[in-house]
Write a protein that holds these residues in place. Structure first.
Motif, short mmCIF file in Angstrom:
data_model
loop_
_atom_site.label_atom_id
_atom_site.label_comp_id
_atom_site.label_asym_id
_atom_site.label_seq_id
_atom_site.Cartn_x
_atom_site.Cartn_y
_atom_site.Cartn_z
N UNK A 205 8.20 -9.77 31.79
CA UNK A 205 7.18 -8.84 32.29
C UNK A 205 7.86 -7.67 33.02
N UNK A 206 7.69 -6.49 32.48
CA UNK A 206 8.31 -5.30 33.08
C UNK A 206 7.65 -4.94 34.40
N UNK A 207 8.29 -4.09 35.16
CA UNK A 207 7.66 -3.61 36.39
C UNK A 207 6.64 -2.52 36.03
N UNK A 208 5.69 -2.30 36.92
CA UNK A 208 4.71 -1.23 36.69
C UNK A 208 5.45 0.10 36.61
N UNK B 252 7.24 -2.79 22.30
CA UNK B 252 6.02 -2.02 22.06
C UNK B 252 4.94 -2.31 23.10
N UNK B 253 4.85 -3.55 23.55
CA UNK B 253 3.84 -3.88 24.54
C UNK B 253 4.27 -3.45 25.95
N UNK B 254 5.56 -3.28 26.12
CA UNK B 254 6.06 -2.82 27.42
C UNK B 254 7.10 -3.74 28.03
N UNK B 255 7.15 -4.98 27.57
CA UNK B 255 8.07 -5.94 28.19
C UNK B 255 9.54 -5.55 27.97
N UNK B 256 10.39 -6.11 28.86
CA UNK B 256 11.83 -6.10 28.60
C UNK B 256 12.03 -7.22 27.59
N UNK B 257 12.77 -6.98 26.54
CA UNK B 257 12.99 -8.06 25.57
C UNK B 257 14.47 -8.45 25.54
N UNK B 258 14.70 -9.73 25.68
CA UNK B 258 16.05 -10.27 25.58
C UNK B 258 16.17 -10.83 24.17
N UNK B 259 17.08 -10.30 23.39
CA UNK B 259 17.12 -10.67 21.97
C UNK B 259 18.22 -11.69 21.72
N UNK B 260 17.85 -12.80 21.09
CA UNK B 260 18.84 -13.77 20.67
C UNK B 260 18.96 -15.01 21.53
N UNK C 147 14.47 -16.47 39.23
CA UNK C 147 15.17 -16.33 40.52
C UNK C 147 15.32 -14.87 40.90
N UNK C 148 15.36 -14.03 39.90
CA UNK C 148 15.48 -12.59 40.15
C UNK C 148 14.11 -11.97 40.48
N UNK C 149 13.08 -12.77 40.37
CA UNK C 149 11.73 -12.29 40.70
C UNK C 149 10.91 -11.87 39.50
N UNK C 150 11.40 -12.18 38.31
CA UNK C 150 10.66 -11.79 37.11
C UNK C 150 9.97 -13.00 36.48
N UNK C 151 8.93 -12.72 35.72
CA UNK C 151 8.23 -13.78 34.99
C UNK C 151 8.15 -13.37 33.53
N UNK C 152 7.76 -14.31 32.69
CA UNK C 152 7.63 -13.98 31.28
C UNK C 152 6.39 -13.11 31.04
N UNK C 153 6.42 -12.37 29.96
CA UNK C 153 5.27 -11.56 29.57
C UNK C 153 4.37 -12.32 28.63
N UNK C 154 3.48 -11.61 27.96
CA UNK C 154 2.53 -12.24 27.05
C UNK C 154 3.09 -12.40 25.65
N UNK C 155 2.32 -13.08 24.83
CA UNK C 155 2.69 -13.30 23.43
C UNK C 155 1.70 -14.27 22.82
N UNK D 33 -1.81 -9.71 26.43
CA UNK D 33 -0.43 -9.21 26.40
C UNK D 33 -0.13 -8.52 27.73
N UNK D 34 1.15 -8.40 28.00
CA UNK D 34 1.56 -7.86 29.30
C UNK D 34 0.92 -6.49 29.55
N UNK D 35 0.10 -6.38 30.59
CA UNK D 35 -0.47 -5.06 30.89
C UNK D 35 0.63 -4.03 31.14
N UNK D 36 0.36 -2.81 30.72
CA UNK D 36 1.40 -1.78 30.80
C UNK D 36 0.81 -0.47 31.31
#
Lengths: 397, 78
Positions: free
Chosen positions: A91-94, A123-131, A146-154, A159-162
């Motif tokens: 989930x990206x930051x606003x 496309x939805x806005x999330x950061x994507x980690x590939x692989x 631990x870094x304060x991030x959560x997963x986005x939608x799918x 889907x992750x609001x953007x």
């Protein structure tokens, strides 16, 4: 050291002065055998003109039904490194604001668990980690948590609001896109992580009709900043623009409703005919500004081509006083969203987006279902007929 | 909702997924609607059933899968 896979077609994409994703993948491949195999498989896809990914399947972290997109190679013997090559959506930051320290840490986790490939932003806005592999997914997820991030939608979920950068960086913004996006993301954590809809549902927030997050064409509910009163004109600045370029040709003649003209050297706007397209304000930002009564318009039903073809959003709520509702925790807006989801739950069929449902059952049925009164502004595009047949006496009003 | 009713809903959801394993893919929303009908006499709401489903997933008794849309499946099919 020689390349593990020859990639003549991908090499073509390194030519020219632009940044090349192939060059970046090759850099990552120097440290990651997984990414070396990824290059090999992508080359094969370019050669065969088909994808070699099998879509879907089982990939995820405990309890969550969203946030990971399963990707399995159809040639795992040939490319063992990408036998599993899932995308993890964070989930990206606003407004996509990060400090450099956080970005380094995000990249560090991607290097540790996923061959060093990041997509900022999907496309939805999330950061994507590939692989990511299934075996490492939980550890990667915990590292991001631990870094304060959560997963986005799918999947079949919200889907992750953007949102666009909004008032943080843009003078055109008519409401606080960052605040509302953050608030609704927090509110709908279950809907985001636990698929319980007929299909996907997207919320996007743009501060003005320039629509930098493409909400009108990509989101089931689009929130686009607008204003109710008149455009504010600085006549002195208008004169300065007239000296610099052909205002008649590039501004007035391009106005979709031709609602502006010159009387002598004075610019006049018939605001009752303005459709808030923002073109004139973009062209003459020092001379023209949106009015003081700011809020947003809500459009419904846009989607990309999948399943039944693309749709643009249609006007649902022409003006919504978001600033007033924000004092009350966006209660009114949440009520509307909840009614829409209820109706969609009840009458939607599998893989039917809300716009398709409205087209199938009719706007009147939908409006009755969600408790909104029909109004003439509920149109597909400005200056077209509404879907609703009004009686003569109603229309006269 | 009492623990007894919750257990009944839980058993029914898992039972359906087990019974139709390999034959039918249950979307969460379909199961929620079905349970809402089946347990109407107990006055269960959609949110109650979603809560039960949430616990089932948290305990790992069922997991989510994806094939064009999300569905529920048994963990050992993963």
């Amino acid at each position: 050291m020689g390349k593990k896979h020859q990639t003549p077609l991908l090499d073509e994409l390194k030519k020219g002065k632009w940044i090349s994703f192939v060059r970046e993948m090759e850099r990552a491949a120097e440290k990651s055998p997984r990414t070396e195999d990824l290059l090999g498989q992508v080359e094969e896809s370019y050669r065969d003109k088909i994808t070699h990914w099998k879509h879907g399947g089982m990939a995820g972290v405990k309890s969550y039904g969203a946030g990971m997109v399963g990707r399995f190679s159809d040639s795992p013997e040939k490319y063992p490194g990408v036998k599993e090559c899932h995308s993890m959506r964070i989930n990206q930051t606003s407004g996509f604001f990060y400090n450099s320290d956080v970005l380094r840490k995000i990249a560090g986790i991607a290097e540790k668990y996923a061959g060093g490939l990041l997509n900022l932003h999907g496309a939805t806005g999330d950061i994507q980690i590939l692989g990511v592999t299934q075996a490492e997914a939980e550890d990667a997820f915990q590292a991001y948590a631990e870094l304060g991030f959560d997963l986005g939608g799918g999947g079949s979920d919200l889907r992750t609001p953007s949102c666009c950068v909004g008032p943080a960086r843009c003078e055109f913004s008519n409401y606080d896109t960052l605040k509302i996006c953050y608030d609704l993301t927090r509110e709908y954590q279950d809907e985001l992580h636990r698929p319980s809809f007929n299909y996907k549902f997207k919320l996007k927030f743009s501060g003005c009709s320039n629509d930098c997050v493409a909400s009108a064409s990509r989101s089931d509910l689009a929130f686009i900043g607008t204003w109710k009163d008149n455009i504010k004109i600085n006549q002195e600045e208008v004169k300065n623009y007239v000296k610099k370029f052909d205002v008649q040709k590039y501004v007035l003649d391009k106005c979709p409703t031709k609602c502006m003209w010159f009387e002598g050297d004075k610019l006049v706007i018939d605001d009752s005919n303005c459709v808030k397209c923002h073109h004139c304000i973009n062209e003459m930002p020092k001379a023209l500004k949106s009015g003081d009564e700011k809020g947003l318009s809500i459009l419904i039903g846009a989607k990309a081509p999948l399943v039944t073809g693309p749709r643009m959003g249609m006007m649902l709520v022409p003006f919504y006083d978001v600033n007033e509702d924000s004092k009350n925790d966006y209660e009114q807006l949440k009520g509307l969203i909840s009614n829409i989801w209820e109706f969609w739950d009840e009458y939607g069929v599998s893989r039917e987006r809300i716009g398709e449902l409205i087209a199938r059952v009719g706007l009147v049925t939908f409006l009755e279902g969600v408790g909104l009164e029909p109004i003439p502004e509920m149109v597909n595009t400005p200056r077209t007929n509404p879907f609703i047949k009004f009686e003569d006496e109603d229309a006269a009003q | 909702m009492t623990d007894e009713i919750k257990k009944k809903v839980e058993d029914k959801i898992i039972g359906l997924v087990k019974e139709y394993a390999g034959k039918k893919r249950f979307k969460p929303i379909d199961l929620v609607k079905e349970m809402e009908r089946d347990f109407a006499a107990e006055g269960l709401t959609k949110d109650d059933i979603k809560g039960v489903l949430k616990d089932i997933m948290d305990e790992g008794k069922l997991v989510y899968g994806y094939a064009g849309g999300s569905f529920l499946t048994l963990p050992d099919e993963n």
